[in-house]
Design a protein around this motif. Structure first.
Motif, mmCIF file in Angstrom:
data_model
loop_
_atom_site.group_PDB
_atom_site.id
_atom_site.type_symbol
_atom_site.label_atom_id
_atom_site.label_comp_id
_atom_site.label_asym_id
_atom_site.label_seq_id
_atom_site.Cartn_x
_atom_site.Cartn_y
_atom_site.Cartn_z
ATOM 1 N N ARG A 31 0.832 -1.207 0.000
ATOM 2 C CA ARG A 31 0.000 0.000 0.000
ATOM 3 C C ARG A 31 0.864 1.254 0.000
ATOM 4 O O ARG A 31 1.946 1.268 0.580
ATOM 5 N N THR A 32 0.362 2.301 -0.653
ATOM 6 C CA THR A 32 1.026 3.596 -0.609
ATOM 7 C C THR A 32 0.011 4.657 -0.212
ATOM 8 O O THR A 32 -1.207 4.459 -0.319
ATOM 9 N N GLU A 33 0.534 5.787 0.212
ATOM 10 C CA GLU A 33 -0.293 6.950 0.515
ATOM 11 C C GLU A 33 0.391 8.153 -0.116
ATOM 12 O O GLU A 33 1.517 8.491 0.239
ATOM 13 N N ALA A 34 -0.270 8.773 -1.073
ATOM 14 C CA ALA A 34 0.292 9.911 -1.798
ATOM 15 C C ALA A 34 -0.480 11.176 -1.440
ATOM 16 O O ALA A 34 -1.709 11.153 -1.356
ATOM 17 N N THR A 35 0.246 12.258 -1.253
ATOM 18 C CA THR A 35 -0.363 13.543 -0.925
ATOM 19 C C THR A 35 -0.055 14.540 -2.025
ATOM 20 O O THR A 35 1.100 14.739 -2.396
ATOM 21 N N HIS A 36 -1.101 15.164 -2.541
ATOM 22 C CA HIS A 36 -0.968 16.220 -3.535
ATOM 23 C C HIS A 36 -0.471 17.467 -2.809
ATOM 24 O O HIS A 36 -1.117 17.956 -1.886
ATOM 25 N N VAL A 37 0.702 17.942 -3.187
ATOM 26 C CA VAL A 37 1.361 19.023 -2.444
ATOM 27 C C VAL A 37 0.517 20.293 -2.417
ATOM 28 O O VAL A 37 0.330 20.901 -1.360
ATOM 29 N N ALA A 38 -0.018 20.709 -3.546
ATOM 30 C CA ALA A 38 -0.731 21.988 -3.606
ATOM 31 C C ALA A 38 -2.029 22.001 -2.797
ATOM 32 O O ALA A 38 -2.384 23.019 -2.202
ATOM 33 N N SER A 39 -2.735 20.860 -2.749
ATOM 34 C CA SER A 39 -4.046 20.839 -2.091
ATOM 35 C C SER A 39 -4.086 20.067 -0.781
ATOM 36 O O SER A 39 -5.009 20.232 0.006
ATOM 37 N N GLY A 40 -3.129 19.168 -0.579
ATOM 38 C CA GLY A 40 -3.164 18.307 0.600
ATOM 39 C C GLY A 40 -4.067 17.092 0.431
ATOM 40 O O GLY A 40 -4.203 16.278 1.339
#
Length: 135
Positions: free
Chosen positions: A13-22
């Motif tokens: 599993r991975t968890e990715a965070t969009h930098v601009a929006s969170g």
């Protein structure tokens, strides 16, 4: 600036965070590839990104012409290769758009659909089957 940051959470599993929006997206390996299938797989995201890119590109063109695509939908079906290497072999995208769009609008929008950045970025061996339905 990074587009996204991500961490491997273990157990495929991975968890990715969009930098601009969170905004956060979790992925899980699919059941047919050692995972639990409890979230989008990376290849599910590619397939969904194609559909989202198509409808977004059509939306940009529609706004330019004051055509309303509100309520339009798409479904994607991903087909994995049966031989090595494991890869996406085909993505089917079925779009449902407003019946009120005239023939000219349909032609312009369908042409735009095939020029979305994701469609143009995918390998040419990956079959992109895009179908338009007007209801």
């Amino acid at each position: 600036m990074n587009t996204a940051t991500a961490r491997y959470a273990g157990h495929l599993r991975t968890e990715a965070t969009h930098v601009a929006s969170g905004s956060v997206i979790q992925t899980d390996a699919p059941v047919d590839n050692h995972g639990r299938g409890e979230a989008f797989s990376p290849t599910d995201l590619v397939s969904t990104a194609l559909g989202a890119c198509i409808i977004t590109t059509m939306g940009i063109v529609a706004e330019r012409h004051a055509w309303d695509l509100t309520g339009s939908t798409f479904n994607v079906t991903k087909h994995m290769s049966t031989e090595a290497p494991r890869r996406i072999a085909q993505i089917d995208v079925a779009l449902t758009l407003p019946a009120a769009l005239d023939a000219n609008a349909r032609t312009v929008l369908e042409r735009a659909a095939h020029t979305c950045p994701v469609a143009l970025s995918l390998h040419p061996d990956l079959v992109q089957n895009v179908v338009f339905e007007y209801k």
